[in-house]
Design an enzyme around this catalytic site. Structure first.
Site, PDB file in Angstrom:
ATOM      1  N   ARG A 232       0.859  -1.176   0.000  1.00  0.00           N
ATOM      2  CA  ARG A 232       0.000   0.000   0.000  1.00  0.00           C
ATOM      3  C   ARG A 232       0.895   1.226   0.000  1.00  0.00           C
ATOM      4  NH1 ARG A 232      -3.916  -2.369  -1.517  1.00  0.00           N
ATOM      5  NH2 ARG A 232      -5.821  -2.758  -0.347  1.00  0.00           N
ATOM      6  N   GLU A 261      -3.507   7.587  -4.383  1.00  0.00           N
ATOM      7  CA  GLU A 261      -3.909   7.139  -5.714  1.00  0.00           C
ATOM      8  C   GLU A 261      -5.382   7.450  -5.983  1.00  0.00           C
ATOM      9  OE1 GLU A 261      -2.422   3.119  -4.946  1.00  0.00           O
ATOM     10  OE2 GLU A 261      -4.468   2.409  -5.186  1.00  0.00           O
ATOM     11  N   HIS A 279      -1.676   0.754  -9.967  1.00  0.00           N
ATOM     12  CA  HIS A 279      -2.302  -0.217  -9.056  1.00  0.00           C
ATOM     13  C   HIS A 279      -3.025  -1.327  -9.833  1.00  0.00           C
ATOM     14  CE1 HIS A 279      -4.299  -0.857  -4.851  1.00  0.00           C
ATOM     15  NE2 HIS A 279      -4.049  -2.004  -5.466  1.00  0.00           N
TER      16      HIS A 279
END
Ligand code: 8YV
Length: 313
Positions: A232, A261, A279
């Protein structure tokens, strides 16, 4: 009776279509005033459907007092307020295992991309530089590298298995040493960073891990060090990382996740020694389909008073 659920954000299309054909789905992101939507549906909604990035805050759950389950389309539950769920008896489902191989594959792809500068070399070949400047600059060998994994859980172990194929010297840093693996154990991240060239973040973070990997870790890794993050964004101190990369304190980074993000710290954009991904570690059709099916199974089990297929609480 058709059950009502709150969907926090859009899902993988086929999963969302299936969800909408079985439940009455209230879409939070489409509401012009979310507080109004939540008060209108509060009496009906018993489950929240969300993803790893958005999770479910205590504030959201407080507005839906009938909710008994949060089901996450993803393995990471760090964005779900687990303390609130525990106190209020709310179950939390997730989608482990089905995405492990894809996330591990992407971690290795980022290692190879960083060491062998694949994005740069692609540009070199595709923009005529090869023809005009001659052979591309040499890169760094990955096979045999000394690699440390922060977090040797399911994904960390799948990464380690792949690293064995690259004849890497494998270390890991976990809260506890594992008795079922032969890799070198460090209880201290700095000590591991001093010993390895490449640090792969695969940890399932807790909120208190914000900025856990920062300047002291970069200094320990040193100028040949590289960081790969498939965990993360919050685990990495991004401004400090950008500074370390710019000043040559470390050699490179491969990042799939970011603290804000889909916004990426602008200092990390267009750096020759950074490989970025939006991602997508679990982002294959096969894996997203499997994640969707597991998430839907969790939801159906909750409404049918059956044990969840995969859960953290
Ligand atoms: C997903 C993830 O990208 O599993 C996780 O925790 O972060 C990812 O697999 C995300 O949840 C889907 O949007």
């Amino acid at each position: 009776m058709t059950q009502s659920v709150l969907l926090v954000n859009p899902l993988y299309g086929p999963t969302q279509a299936e969800l909408e054909s079985n439940y009455q789905v209230h879409k939070l992101w489409e509401a012009s005033d979310s507080a109004t939507l939540l008060s209108e549906i509060a009496a009906d909604v018993k489950a929240i459907v969300t993803d790893g990035g958005s999770g479910a805050s205590a504030d959201l759950m407080r507005q839906l007092p009938k909710v008994g389950m949060v089901t996450v389309f993803g393995v990471g539950v760090d964005a779900v307020d687990l303390d609130y769920c525990k106190v209020n008896g709310i179950r939390v489902g997730n989608t482990p295992d089905v995405l492990t191989d894809d996330v591990a594959d992407l971690a290795l792809a980022l290692c190879l991309s960083s060491y062998r500068q694949i994005p740069f070399a692609h540009q070199y070949a595709s923009t005529g530089l090869w023809e005009s400047q001659g052979a591309a600059p040499l890169t760094t060998k990955f096979t045999g590298a000394s690699v440390g994994i922060l977090g040797l859980g399911r994904i960390g172990q799948a990464i380690a298995k792949r690293l064995e194929g690259f004849k890497c010297q494998i270390s890991y840093c976990n809260r506890n040493e594992r008795s079922d693996v032969e890799y070198h154990y460090y209880s201290d991240l700095i000590a591991m960073a001093e010993a390895v060239d490449c640090l792969i973040l695969a940890v399932a973070p807790t909120p208190d891990m914000a900025g856990f990997v920062g300047p002291d870790v970069f200094a320990a890794l040193g100028k040949n060090g590289r960081i790969i993050n498939v965990s993360r964004g919050l685990v990495l101190d991004e401004p400090a990382l950008a500074e370390a990369l710019q000043s040559g304190k470390i050699a490179g980074a491969g990042l799939d996740v970011f603290v804000n993000e889909p916004l990426i710290n602008s200092d990390l954009l267009n750096m020759p020694n950074v490989v970025l991904q939006p991602h997508v570690a679990s982002g294959t059709v096969q894996t997203r389909t499997a994640m969707g099916n597991l998430m839907l199974e969790n939801l159906a089990n909750f409404f049918n008073d059956k044990e969840l297929a995969a859960f953290v609480a």
